[in-house]
Design a protein around this motif. Structure first.
Motif, PDB file in Angstrom:
ATOM      1  N   GLN A  51      15.718 -58.279   3.025  1.00 41.03           N
ATOM      2  CA  GLN A  51      17.034 -58.491   4.024  1.00 41.03           C
ATOM      3  C   GLN A  51      18.242 -58.182   3.046  1.00 41.03           C
TER       4      GLN A  51
ATOM      5  N   PRO B 202      22.109 -47.286  11.860  1.00 40.95           N
ATOM      6  CA  PRO B 202      23.196 -48.107  11.289  1.00 40.95           C
ATOM      7  C   PRO B 202      23.728 -47.587  10.087  1.00 40.95           C
TER       8      PRO B 202
ATOM      9  N   THR C 124      14.085 -54.287  14.350  1.00 41.71           N
ATOM     10  CA  THR C 124      15.624 -53.908  14.290  1.00 41.71           C
ATOM     11  C   THR C 124      15.768 -53.171  12.956  1.00 41.71           C
ATOM     12  N   ALA C 125      17.162 -52.653  12.875  1.00 41.60           N
ATOM     13  CA  ALA C 125      17.609 -51.844  11.409  1.00 41.60           C
ATOM     14  C   ALA C 125      19.004 -52.239  11.279  1.00 41.60           C
ATOM     15  N   SER C 126      19.031 -52.219   9.720  1.00 38.68           N
ATOM     16  CA  SER C 126      20.444 -52.449   9.562  1.00 38.68           C
ATOM     17  C   SER C 126      20.816 -51.840   8.133  1.00 38.68           C
TER      18      SER C 126
ATOM     19  N   GLU D 211       9.315 -57.583  17.046  1.00 33.25           N
ATOM     20  CA  GLU D 211      10.610 -57.215  17.224  1.00 33.25           C
ATOM     21  C   GLU D 211      11.393 -56.254  16.031  1.00 33.25           C
TER      22      GLU D 211
ATOM     23  N   TYR E 273      10.180 -56.156   5.904  1.00 34.27           N
ATOM     24  CA  TYR E 273      10.949 -55.085   5.814  1.00 34.27           C
ATOM     25  C   TYR E 273      10.388 -53.756   5.116  1.00 34.27           C
TER      26      TYR E 273
ATOM     27  N   LYS F 136       9.468 -58.033  12.985  1.00 33.92           N
ATOM     28  CA  LYS F 136       9.115 -59.814  13.174  1.00 33.92           C
ATOM     29  C   LYS F 136       7.921 -59.756  14.059  1.00 33.92           C
TER      30      LYS F 136
ATOM     31  N   VAL G 299      14.633 -51.642   7.728  1.00 31.01           N
ATOM     32  CA  VAL G 299      13.820 -51.845   8.938  1.00 31.01           C
ATOM     33  C   VAL G 299      13.111 -53.163   9.134  1.00 31.01           C
ATOM     34  N   GLN G 300      13.334 -53.910  10.136  1.00 26.25           N
ATOM     35  CA  GLN G 300      12.790 -55.266   9.996  1.00 26.25           C
ATOM     36  C   GLN G 300      11.819 -55.377  11.133  1.00 26.25           C
TER      37      GLN G 300
ATOM     38  N   SER H 287       8.941 -62.349   9.100  1.00 23.76           N
ATOM     39  CA  SER H 287       9.436 -60.988   9.240  1.00 23.76           C
ATOM     40  C   SER H 287       9.040 -60.308   8.096  1.00 23.76           C
TER      41      SER H 287
ATOM     42  N   LEU I  28      15.988 -46.673  18.013  1.00 21.83           N
ATOM     43  CA  LEU I  28      17.153 -47.669  17.692  1.00 21.83           C
ATOM     44  C   LEU I  28      18.209 -47.004  17.256  1.00 21.83           C
TER      45      LEU I  28
END
Length: 231
Positions: free
Chosen positions: A229, A204, A104-106, A102, A168, A123, A120-121, A166, A201
């Protein structure tokens, strides 16, 4: 004398008649021949065993047997032995597949930093632990085209990502402080290490990049584990 001659003549005639009758009886028996023998019972038929070079029926039976044997060959076992875990199911210790992650990016930029950072995560949602080598592939999409991120150069070695956990990594980019409109960022594409399947993605981070002289990509990507994180 005459009486005696007549007597002898009568006896001779009688003897002749008797002899003739006997001969006729023997001749009749000979003409009829022996009584016919009773017909013999037909011999019981015994099925013959076809030789290896037998007729068409024997050949058909042999061919049918050969096909049956071929049908129970090791192909099914090969097929059974060849059946493994499906896609999206990492074997323990194997490399992490895109379908098992999985992603995701933040935004993770810390105030006062000269550069912006996106974390970027990855998981692990597979059925077991898996391994990630050092760098993922990262492309930043912009209004002027796609920019491929350069590796920062650290070599921490592979990382084992346990099931359900997870890890990163950071994507660093220059902040647009020029006051101009800059280059608009439209998206982020991540390809896990040693994989060819990518995930697109939303971006962000800051909306734009400063305009550069085109001497190379201003985007940098760190190794797996290079970001946490929130920063």
């Amino acid at each position: 004398m005459r009486v005696h001659k007549l007597t002898f003549a009568a006896m001779a005639v009688a003897a002749g008649l008797t002899l003739t009758a006997c001969q006729n009886g023997e001749d009749g028996a000979a003409a009829q021949g022996p009584a016919p023998a009773a017909p013999a019972a037909p011999a019981a038929s015994t099925p013959s065993t076809p030789s290896s070079g037998g007729g068409s029926s024997a050949g058909s039976a042999n061919q049918g047997s050969g096909k049956g044997s071929a049908g129970t060959s090791s192909n099914g076992k090969g097929t059974a032995a060849g059946t493994g875990t499906g896609s999206g199911d990492s074997a323990k210790g194997g490399k992490c597949r895109t379908d098992d992650l999985e992603i995701t990016a933040s935004e993770s930029t810390v105030g006062g930093d000269a550069e912006g950072t996106v974390a970027v995560q990855l998981k692990n949602r597979g059925s077991g632990d898996c391994t990630l080598s050092e760098y993922a592939g990262v492309d930043v999409k912009t209004s002027a085209g796609s920019l491929s991120a350069k590796r920062t150069g650290e070599h921490p070695g592979p990382a084992v990502l346990k099931k359900g956990t997870s890890v990163y990594f950071g994507v660093n980019y220059p902040l647009n402080t020029s006051g101009g409109s800059g280059v608009r960022i439209t998206g982020l594409v991540v390809t896990p290490p040693d994989e060819t399947k990518s995930v697109s993605l939303a971006w962000p981070g800051a909306a734009t990049l400063p305009v550069t002289d085109g001497s190379g990509s201003p985007i940098k990507v760190g190794p797996i584990g290079s970001a946490g994180q929130g920063g």
